[in-house]
Design an enzyme around this catalytic site. Structure first.
Site, PDB file in Angstrom:
ATOM      1  N   HIS A 114       0.281   1.692  10.735  1.00  0.00           N
ATOM      2  CA  HIS A 114      -1.126   0.828  10.191  1.00  0.00           C
ATOM      3  C   HIS A 114      -2.192   1.844  10.657  1.00  0.00           C
ATOM      4  CE1 HIS A 114      -2.315  -1.364  13.658  1.00  0.00           C
ATOM      5  NE2 HIS A 114      -0.912  -1.428  13.953  1.00  0.00           N
ATOM      6  N   ASP A 141      -3.149   1.276  19.518  1.00  0.00           N
ATOM      7  CA  ASP A 141      -2.698   0.432  18.687  1.00  0.00           C
ATOM      8  C   ASP A 141      -3.925   0.443  17.476  1.00  0.00           C
ATOM      9  OD1 ASP A 141      -1.582  -1.538  17.225  1.00  0.00           O
ATOM     10  OD2 ASP A 141      -2.086  -3.348  18.538  1.00  0.00           O
ATOM     11  N   GLU A 149      -3.091  -5.857  11.152  1.00  0.00           N
ATOM     12  CA  GLU A 149      -3.253  -6.835  12.470  1.00  0.00           C
ATOM     13  C   GLU A 149      -3.414  -8.344  11.869  1.00  0.00           C
ATOM     14  OE1 GLU A 149      -2.749  -5.922  14.948  1.00  0.00           O
ATOM     15  OE2 GLU A 149      -3.529  -3.773  15.566  1.00  0.00           O
TER      16      GLU A 149
END
Length: 308
Positions: free
Chosen positions: A133, A154, A189
């Site tokens: 992602h 992240d 997310e």
């Protein structure tokens, strides 16, 4: 919902899907998975082409975006930047390869990005996917659209890992039996939205995906540095082959654990009926989902292990 996502309580948001359901594709015959590693010479030649500086340089650029949130203009711009990097890499590849990159638009602002190297063998219609992602989030802030979320680990780390896999394979000029796709998902997310949308479409079109391998947070090693292979929302047979790949090509070992919920985009493919695997860093990483998720805390030679 924000509190659930911030606390990792396992939300897969399907409210935008038809009837709030994810398509589930069960092929009559599953594409085969190798039982053992048989291409060591070729793979080791590709491993020699890996460049930690590529990871570093691209992660510097990626974390310069104020955030990569799925509804922000920064999030759109970051997806466009990834697309442009693929265009540049494609321009440096041999002309006889069938390589492309495209946006996948969703019902929110940020698009996903998919690059493809077309297979040339008898199984060219079968697809192997590596994905990560591209979005980031700061759950400490009141307004995610304008809050700082560099997202180095992240999931900038997974993003540049997938980009490096593409660069090495494409620039090598090699063609493969199966088609290989390189996915960068929007809106992970907030409930795995981008990967669910794409996996749902693939299942609805009955595309034969042989395997999906997920990269999400691979730049912060624990002590000792290990791969942490996730065993829920993944396929046991594909995981067994992943263990073989690690034993054959990596220089570190692995452990395994459960997330306890659909913790990343592998879950979208698993729930759509496809075989998926996911190896994450064995951290724990203390700066995720906040303004301190910075490159300075990462060790990118560890991320190279995931490329291997």
């Amino acid at each position: 919902m924000k509190e659930m996502l911030a606390n990792n309580e396992g939300l897969m948001d399907r409210t935008y899907l038809l009837d709030n359901k994810l398509q589930h594709f069960i092929p009559q015959t599953q594409p085969s998975i190798p039982e053992k590693c048989t291409r060591e010479k070729l793979v080791n030649e590709l491993i020699d082409l890996l460049d930690v500086n590529f990871l570093y340089d691209n992660l510097i650029e990626l974390t310069q975006f104020w955030n990569r949130f799925y509804t922000s203009q920064f999030g759109v711009n970051s997806a466009e930047w990834i697309y442009e990097q693929y265009q540049t890499m494609i321009s440096n590849t041999p002309n006889d390869l069938d390589i492309s990159v495209q946006f996948v638009n969703h019902t929110w602002a940020q698009p996903s990005v998919i690059a493809s190297i077309q297979g040339i063998g008898d199984n060219k219609d079968e697809i192997v996917i590596v994905g990560a992602h591209l979005d980031s989030v700061n759950w400490d802030a009141q307004n995610q659209d304008i809050s700082r979320a560099p997202g180095a680990c992240d999931n900038g780390s997974g993003t540049v890992t997938v980009m490096e896999l593409f660069r090495v394979i494409a620039e090598s000029g090699l063609s493969f039996n199966r088609t290989i796709e390189f996915h960068h998902y929007a809106a992970e997310e907030v409930g795995l939205l981008g990967s669910q949308d794409i996996a749902n479409n693939y299942a609805g079109e009955e595309k034969p995906v042989a395997a999906y391998l997920n990269f999400d947070m691979d730049g912060y090693p624990g002590n000792p540095a290990l791969f942490n292979v996730i065993t829920d929302y993944t396929d046991s047979s594909l995981n067994e082959f992943l263990y073989q790949l690690i034993d054959t090509y990596a220089t570190i070992e692995y452990s395994s654990s459960d997330c306890g919920y659909g913790c990343s985009d592998h879950a979208s493919w698993d729930q759509a009926g496809y075989r998926a695997s996911f190896a994450i860093e064995n951290g724990p990483y203390p700066y995720a989902h906040g303004p301190e998720d910075k490159l300075e805390y990462l060790f990118l030679p560890y991320a190279i292990e995931y490329c291997r």
